[in-house]
Scaffold this motif. Structure first.
Motif, PDB file in Angstrom:
ATOM      1  N   LYS A  55       0.835  -1.210   0.000  1.00  0.00           N
ATOM      2  CA  LYS A  55       0.000   0.000   0.000  1.00  0.00           C
ATOM      3  C   LYS A  55       0.870   1.260   0.000  1.00  0.00           C
ATOM      4  CE  LYS A  55      -2.011  -1.247   3.902  1.00  0.00           C
ATOM      5  NZ  LYS A  55      -1.328  -2.549   4.138  1.00  0.00           N
ATOM      6  N   SER A  56       1.838   1.296   0.924  1.00  0.00           N
ATOM      7  CA  SER A  56       2.703   2.484   1.008  1.00  0.00           C
ATOM      8  C   SER A  56       3.563   2.610  -0.240  1.00  0.00           C
ATOM      9  CB  SER A  56       3.603   2.407   2.246  1.00  0.00           C
ATOM     10  OG  SER A  56       2.816   2.408   3.410  1.00  0.00           O
ATOM     11  N   THR A  57       4.032   1.472  -0.734  1.00  0.00           N
ATOM     12  CA  THR A  57       4.851   1.486  -1.952  1.00  0.00           C
ATOM     13  C   THR A  57       4.065   2.100  -3.106  1.00  0.00           C
ATOM     14  OG1 THR A  57       6.058  -0.477  -1.209  1.00  0.00           O
ATOM     15  CG2 THR A  57       6.111  -0.009  -3.572  1.00  0.00           C
ATOM     16  N   MET A 170      -2.963   9.917   1.452  1.00  0.00           N
ATOM     17  CA  MET A 170      -2.886   9.810   2.914  1.00  0.00           C
ATOM     18  C   MET A 170      -2.570   8.376   3.317  1.00  0.00           C
ATOM     19  SD  MET A 170      -6.189  12.186   3.865  1.00  0.00           S
ATOM     20  CE  MET A 170      -5.564  13.005   5.319  1.00  0.00           C
ATOM     21  N   ASP A 171      -1.423   8.187   3.975  1.00  0.00           N
ATOM     22  CA  ASP A 171      -0.980   6.849   4.366  1.00  0.00           C
ATOM     23  C   ASP A 171      -1.256   6.616   5.848  1.00  0.00           C
ATOM     24  OD1 ASP A 171       0.133   4.363   4.441  1.00  0.00           O
ATOM     25  OD2 ASP A 171       2.109   4.962   3.690  1.00  0.00           O
ATOM     26  N   GLU A 172      -2.315   5.913   6.150  1.00  0.00           N
ATOM     27  CA  GLU A 172      -2.728   5.640   7.532  1.00  0.00           C
ATOM     28  C   GLU A 172      -2.646   6.884   8.420  1.00  0.00           C
ATOM     29  OE1 GLU A 172      -1.639   1.937   9.447  1.00  0.00           O
ATOM     30  OE2 GLU A 172      -0.452   1.430   7.690  1.00  0.00           O
ATOM     31  N   PRO A 173      -3.300   7.964   8.016  1.00  0.00           N
ATOM     32  CA  PRO A 173      -3.097   9.220   8.746  1.00  0.00           C
ATOM     33  C   PRO A 173      -3.638   9.175  10.171  1.00  0.00           C
ATOM     34  CG  PRO A 173      -4.895   9.463   7.178  1.00  0.00           C
ATOM     35  CD  PRO A 173      -4.258   8.128   6.901  1.00  0.00           C
TER      36      PRO A 173
HETATM   37 MG   LIG Z   1       2.423   1.059   4.834  1.00  0.00          MG
END
Ligand SMILES: [Mg+2]
Ligand SMILES: Nc1ncnc2c1ncn2[C@@H]1O[C@H](COP(=O)(O)OP(=O)(O)OP(=O)(O)O)[C@@H](O)[C@H]1O
Length: 272
Positions: A55-57, A170-173
């Motif tokens: 996901k982050s990638t 937004m990454d797990e904000p």
């Molecule tokens: Mg991640």
């Protein structure tokens, strides 16, 4: 049935086009198999999936912070590297607030404008507007440590909004926040998304947050990371907390729960 095939999605005006983009890190970790995903302007798309599914990638590749190993990514029909010519902007909000502890809230929020060389008077006006959007105008001169975790996250969001982005990544904000604060920020974010007609790509581990916020949920599986299923959340906006106690909400949550379980099982099978 709201489970949809990826091919069935033909967004009219794509904001983001991920065209067979894959990623293998230099150490050989295959983080993502080729991903094909198109996100239309105005969508609220959430990436959901087990830890390590990329996901982050994927989000970092959309942001231009990481190069795909193969394939292409277009934002508003242009390669990410050419976005500086665009009149439209994107911004990235990370999981932790990542504020400068020695600087006031105002200075923290102004940072992207200072970096872009925006004149001070204009920058200050935009900072005030951005702080008002997240309800923190009274705390402009406070230091981050004087604020709660939820308020610090709101500062971080204000910093993300100060450049007036059209696309918000937004990454797990809200991952580190308590349930009440998280829900408040979810509701505020939806309000902003509607008011500013933003396109949002959001990452979370929370099924409930995904159902509450998203117009579409993209389920991913790990080892190697890939997109496995997509779900349209066909519920009208605005959505209030009342939505969360409806049978429809429970049905969506169950579908995502089952899908997440399938995605996690795939991974266990791959490991055997
Ligand atoms: Mg991640
Ligand atoms: N810089 C890196 N170098 C090598 N491997 C990496 C790097 N960053 C991530 N990975 C690996 O790539 C895969 C995908 O990682 P990524 O962080 O994108 O997953 P994620 O879905 O965001 O996970 P989480 O839910 O835990 O945040 C994982 O196997 C991870 O260990």
């Amino acid at each position: 049935m709201n489970r949809i095939e990826p091919q069935a999605l033909a967004p009219a005006v794509p904001a983001v086009e991920i065209l067979s983009a894959d990623k293998t890190y230099p150490n050989g970790t295959q983080a993502l198999l080729p991903v094909d995903l198109s996100i239309a302007e105005g969508e609220f798309v959430t990436l959901l999936g087990p830890s390590g599914c990329g996901k982050s990638t994927l989000l970092k590749m959309v942001a231009g912070m990481l190069e795909p190993s193969d394939g292409r990514l277009l934002v508003w029909r242009k390669p990410v590297s050419q976005l500086h010519d665009s009149t439209r902007r994107m911004s990235f909000v990370f999981q932790s607030a990542t504020l400068m502890p020695w600087a006031s809230v105002r200075t923290n929020v102004r940072l992207p404008l200072d970096l872009a060389g925006v004149p001070r008077a204009e920058a200050e006006a935009r900072v005030s507007e951005s702080l008002a959007l997240v309800g923190l105008e009274k705390f402009a001169d406070a230091l981050p440590r004087a604020l709660s975790g939820g308020m610090q996250m709101r500062v971080s969001i204000a910093r993300g909004l100060v450049t007036q982005p059209d696309l918000l990544l937004m990454d797990e904000p809200f991952g580190a926040l308590d349930e009440i604060t998280r829900h408040k920020l979810d509701a505020d974010l939806l309000e902003l998304w509607r008011k500013k007609k933003l396109t949002v790509i959001f990452v979370t581990h929370s099924i409930h947050e995904a159902v509450f916020l998203s117009s579409r949920v993209v389920m991913m599986a790990a080892r190697p990371g890939r997109v496995v299923e997509q779900f349209q959340i066909d519920e009208p906006y605005p959505r209030s907390a009342d939505f969360m106690v409806t049978p429809a909400f429970a049905r969506y949550a169950k579908q995502l729960q089952d899908s997440l379980l399938r995605a996690s099982t795939l991974e266990e099978e791959a490991a055997r």
